[in-house]
Design a protein around this motif. Structure first.
Motif, PDB file in Angstrom:
ATOM      1  N   ASP A  96       0.773  -1.284   0.059  1.00 37.55           N
ATOM      2  CA  ASP A  96      -0.124   0.034   0.061  1.00 37.55           C
ATOM      3  C   ASP A  96       0.954   1.286   0.059  1.00 37.55           C
ATOM      4  O   ASP A  96       1.968   0.992   0.226  1.00 37.55           O
ATOM      5  N   THR A 106       1.607  -7.186   1.981  1.00 42.45           N
ATOM      6  CA  THR A 106       0.666  -8.255   2.134  1.00 42.45           C
ATOM      7  C   THR A 106       0.887  -9.299   1.140  1.00 42.45           C
ATOM      8  O   THR A 106       0.834  -9.126  -0.178  1.00 42.45           O
ATOM      9  N   THR A 160     -10.389  -9.043   0.109  1.00 45.85           N
ATOM     10  CA  THR A 160      -9.862  -8.914   1.632  1.00 45.85           C
ATOM     11  C   THR A 160      -8.524  -8.148   1.641  1.00 45.85           C
ATOM     12  O   THR A 160      -8.361  -7.050   2.614  1.00 45.85           O
ATOM     13  N   LYS A 161      -7.606  -8.804   0.936  1.00 48.58           N
ATOM     14  CA  LYS A 161      -6.350  -8.414   0.774  1.00 48.58           C
ATOM     15  C   LYS A 161      -6.118  -6.818   0.338  1.00 48.58           C
ATOM     16  O   LYS A 161      -5.309  -5.957   0.837  1.00 48.58           O
ATOM     17  N   ARG A 184      -8.429  -4.743   0.880  1.00 43.80           N
ATOM     18  CA  ARG A 184      -9.491  -4.083   1.978  1.00 43.80           C
ATOM     19  C   ARG A 184     -10.656  -3.378   1.250  1.00 43.80           C
ATOM     20  O   ARG A 184     -11.234  -2.429   1.637  1.00 43.80           O
ATOM     21  N   GLU A 185     -11.274  -4.354   0.530  1.00 42.19           N
ATOM     22  CA  GLU A 185     -12.498  -3.900  -0.173  1.00 42.19           C
ATOM     23  C   GLU A 185     -13.838  -3.968   0.911  1.00 42.19           C
ATOM     24  O   GLU A 185     -13.802  -5.043   1.802  1.00 42.19           O
ATOM     25  N   ASP A 186     -14.600  -3.008   0.785  1.00 43.38           N
ATOM     26  CA  ASP A 186     -15.878  -3.597   1.545  1.00 43.38           C
ATOM     27  C   ASP A 186     -16.815  -4.892   0.747  1.00 43.38           C
ATOM     28  O   ASP A 186     -17.015  -4.539  -0.437  1.00 43.38           O
TER      29      ASP A 186
END
Length: 233
Positions: free
Chosen positions: A147, A153, A204-205, A207-209
């Motif tokens: 990020d 990650t 998920t990795k 960081r999605e809703d």
């Protein structure tokens, strides 16, 4: 160019010998192991291109090993197993395996599937293994998502195949049929479930809703669209 290295982890000597003969005749290098401990020790110095892994090992659960290989190694992981149930195949693919071959098999089929996997694993038209999008950098040479703050990650080889497919085709509908044709594997419920799991893990990795993902959108009944702007560097 050095020939690709294929490791064979199977406690049956006849199977190791059969696969080694077929692969070496086809131009591959091979290393065979009867136990997971021997195989893991060899990974300290060897870097295989493909790992063939039997699930029924005398000293370790094969599925656990497959999961670790998928997360920590850049190799293609192919399960070779006598377990023919759909759930076993689905579980193996969900844990990160790239393919699942049921015993008994013809060694020529294994050679063909390895060649196909290595071709699919080669970089696309981009000369770089790094893609930037939506505040993320995907390092395909290291299987890492980074990020903007520098937090890293890891992603598995199998997840990387799906991510590359999206990044190669941003803002274009990718149908299940295209995914199956590009990534390989038999079409059907087990393939669809494996893709659903890989996409869920990528979300998920990233960081999605899960209720309203902004990058990987599901188009129900049609497929998926990746909505980010992508820059290969």
């Amino acid at each position: 160019m050095t020939a690709p290295l294929v490791t064979i982890l199977d406690d049956e000597p006849a199977i190791r010998a059969m696969l080694s003969d077929a692969l070496e005749e086809a131009g591959f290098r091979t290393m065979g192991f009867a136990r997971a401990t021997e195989f893991e020790a060899a990974l300290q110095t060897a870097t295989p291109d493909v790992c063939l892994v039997d699930l029924s090992l005398p000293d370790r659960d094969g599925l656990t090993l497959v999961h670790r290989l998928a997360l920590e190694q850049g190799a293609t992981v192919i399960i070779i197993s006598g377990r023919a149930q759909v759930q076993d195949r689905v579980t193996g693919l969900e844990l990160g395996a790239d393919d699942y071959i049921i015993k008994p098999f013809d060694p020529s089929e294994v050679v063909a599937r390895i060649r196909a996997r290595l071709r699919r694993g080669q970089p696309a038209q981009q000369s770089s293994e790094t893609a930037r999008f939506a505040g993320w950098t995907a390092h395909f040479d290291r299987y890492i998502l980074e990020d903007d703050a520098g937090q890293e990650t890891p992603f598995s080889h199998a997840e990387g195949e799906v991510l590359r497919l999206f990044l190669d085709r941003p803002k274009r509908l990718i149908s299940r049929a295209v995914m199956q044709e590009t990534l390989g594997g038999a079409a059907g419920e087990s393939f669809d479930r494996a893709m659903d799991v890989r996409i869920s893990r990528l979300r998920t990795k990233l960081r999605e809703d899960p209720k309203n993902p902004r990058l990987i959108k599901t188009i129900y009944g049609a497929g998926y669209i990746f909505l980010g702007e992508v820059q290969w560097t």
